[in-house]
Design a protein around this motif. Sequence first.
Motif, PDB file in Angstrom:
ATOM      1  N   ALA A 134       0.836  -1.202   0.000  1.00 11.17           N
ATOM      2  CA  ALA A 134       0.000   0.000   0.000  1.00 11.17           C
ATOM      3  C   ALA A 134       0.872   1.255   0.000  1.00 11.17           C
ATOM      4  O   ALA A 134       0.553   2.249  -0.662  1.00 11.17           O
ATOM      5  CB  ALA A 134      -0.921  -0.012   1.214  1.00 11.17           C
ATOM      6  N   TRP A 137       2.153   1.734  -3.508  1.00  7.16           N
ATOM      7  CA  TRP A 137       1.022   2.035  -4.390  1.00  7.16           C
ATOM      8  C   TRP A 137       0.572   3.488  -4.227  1.00  7.16           C
ATOM      9  O   TRP A 137       0.315   4.184  -5.209  1.00  7.16           O
ATOM     10  CB  TRP A 137      -0.110   1.057  -4.060  1.00  7.16           C
ATOM     11  CG  TRP A 137      -1.328   1.142  -4.915  1.00  7.16           C
ATOM     12  CD1 TRP A 137      -1.534   0.558  -6.132  1.00  7.16           C
ATOM     13  CD2 TRP A 137      -2.542   1.841  -4.601  1.00  7.16           C
ATOM     14  NE1 TRP A 137      -2.802   0.846  -6.590  1.00  7.16           N
ATOM     15  CE2 TRP A 137      -3.440   1.628  -5.668  1.00  7.16           C
ATOM     16  CE3 TRP A 137      -2.962   2.607  -3.516  1.00  7.16           C
ATOM     17  CZ2 TRP A 137      -4.720   2.161  -5.686  1.00  7.16           C
ATOM     18  CZ3 TRP A 137      -4.240   3.152  -3.528  1.00  7.16           C
ATOM     19  CH2 TRP A 137      -5.109   2.918  -4.605  1.00  7.16           C
ATOM     20  N   ILE A 203      -8.520   1.331  -0.385  1.00 10.33           N
ATOM     21  CA  ILE A 203      -7.142   1.032  -0.773  1.00 10.33           C
ATOM     22  C   ILE A 203      -6.924  -0.476  -0.803  1.00 10.33           C
ATOM     23  O   ILE A 203      -6.318  -1.012  -1.738  1.00 10.33           O
ATOM     24  CB  ILE A 203      -6.147   1.731   0.185  1.00 10.33           C
ATOM     25  CG1 ILE A 203      -6.242   3.251   0.018  1.00 10.33           C
ATOM     26  CG2 ILE A 203      -4.714   1.252  -0.082  1.00 10.33           C
ATOM     27  CD1 ILE A 203      -5.526   4.042   1.100  1.00 10.33           C
ATOM     28  N   ARG A 204      -7.438  -1.186   0.210  1.00  9.35           N
ATOM     29  CA  ARG A 204      -7.296  -2.652   0.264  1.00  9.35           C
ATOM     30  C   ARG A 204      -7.962  -3.314  -0.940  1.00  9.35           C
ATOM     31  O   ARG A 204      -7.395  -4.202  -1.569  1.00  9.35           O
ATOM     32  CB  ARG A 204      -7.925  -3.184   1.554  1.00  9.35           C
ATOM     33  CG  ARG A 204      -7.616  -4.628   1.866  1.00  9.35           C
ATOM     34  CD  ARG A 204      -8.646  -5.230   2.795  1.00  9.35           C
ATOM     35  NE  ARG A 204      -9.876  -5.545   2.108  1.00  9.35           N
ATOM     36  CZ  ARG A 204     -11.099  -5.284   2.586  1.00  9.35           C
ATOM     37  NH1 ARG A 204     -11.262  -4.678   3.746  1.00  9.35           N
ATOM     38  NH2 ARG A 204     -12.165  -5.618   1.881  1.00  9.35           N
ATOM     39  N   ILE A 207      -5.778  -2.537  -4.151  1.00 13.68           N
ATOM     40  CA  ILE A 207      -4.488  -3.235  -4.193  1.00 13.68           C
ATOM     41  C   ILE A 207      -4.663  -4.714  -4.507  1.00 13.68           C
ATOM     42  O   ILE A 207      -3.899  -5.306  -5.270  1.00 13.68           O
ATOM     43  CB  ILE A 207      -3.748  -3.058  -2.849  1.00 13.68           C
ATOM     44  CG1 ILE A 207      -3.155  -1.665  -2.771  1.00 13.68           C
ATOM     45  CG2 ILE A 207      -2.633  -4.094  -2.683  1.00 13.68           C
ATOM     46  CD1 ILE A 207      -2.558  -1.348  -1.439  1.00 13.68           C
TER      47      ILE A 207
END
Length: 306
Positions: A134, A137, A203-204, A207
């Motif tokens: 993360a 990213w 975000i999770r 990704i």
Amino acid sequence: MSHISVLLHETVDGVLAGRDTGIFVDATFGRGGHTKLLLSKLDQNARVYAFDKDPQALEVAAQLEQEDPRFKIIHASFADIQAELAHIGITEVDGIMADLGVSSPQLDQAERGFSFMQNGPLDMRMDNSQGPTAAEWLLDIEEEKLANIIYQYGEERYSRRIAKAIKLAGEMTTTAQLAEVVKTAHPKWEKHKHPATRTFQAIRIAINKELDDIETFLPQAVALLKPTAQLAVISFHSLEDRLIKQFIQKESSLAEDSGWGMPQAQVDTRRLKKVSRTRASEAEVKANPRSRSAWLRVAERLEQKG
């Protein structure tokens, strides 16, 4: 916190549909709760294949392989279910189940970087052996794209403000740093909800390509099911549930066919029949609060037409 399988009996009963033998798939092994109950209800000729890409889940699965010869783990995403099963000569199965939630150990272990409640490295990868973390990213992504992801996957109304703050913050290496940036940027907090909840979820999902994988998985799962075999899927947030609901709806409805104003016979392309939609009981939610947002949808594979 150890992982408590959500809607355990309802899911296993849904995928079995009265059977006690056959080939079954657990598309998301996790810590194996659903698989173990499934195996306990099957005879010695049955086979269960499970998928997972989390290294810790694979360790638990390897132990189960040693204990039960009917079980085999496949280190892959469920998005590759058809190809992976074809490699071992399986083209049809008697039932498939999937639990789309992040497991409690993933959330609770600080080193996995999934939760703002535990300070740890900003990672968030389901398979932490590959792909960008993360932290990496967030450094690479453009602000506008990040804002769109937080809005779309987190359903966060202040996505642009939060994305701007994240990009201004520059390099972050821990979950606490990211949570603090989001908290400071967030102008209006929801009651009983950390202001970073929606952003961390977004975000999770991005990704790990979670929604993309679900969209890829569902048609393959239906193609693998034998007639009358059942698909049981647990989701934990509205984005996942909406995908599953719309997919089952589409696959269980007659196609609209209006040809140039002339009435035409409808072609029956339905592959599924809706069976049930279930929520966790009050008793389960009390025992395991993380089950409160779970939905289980079960659908049955129809006979091929024509």
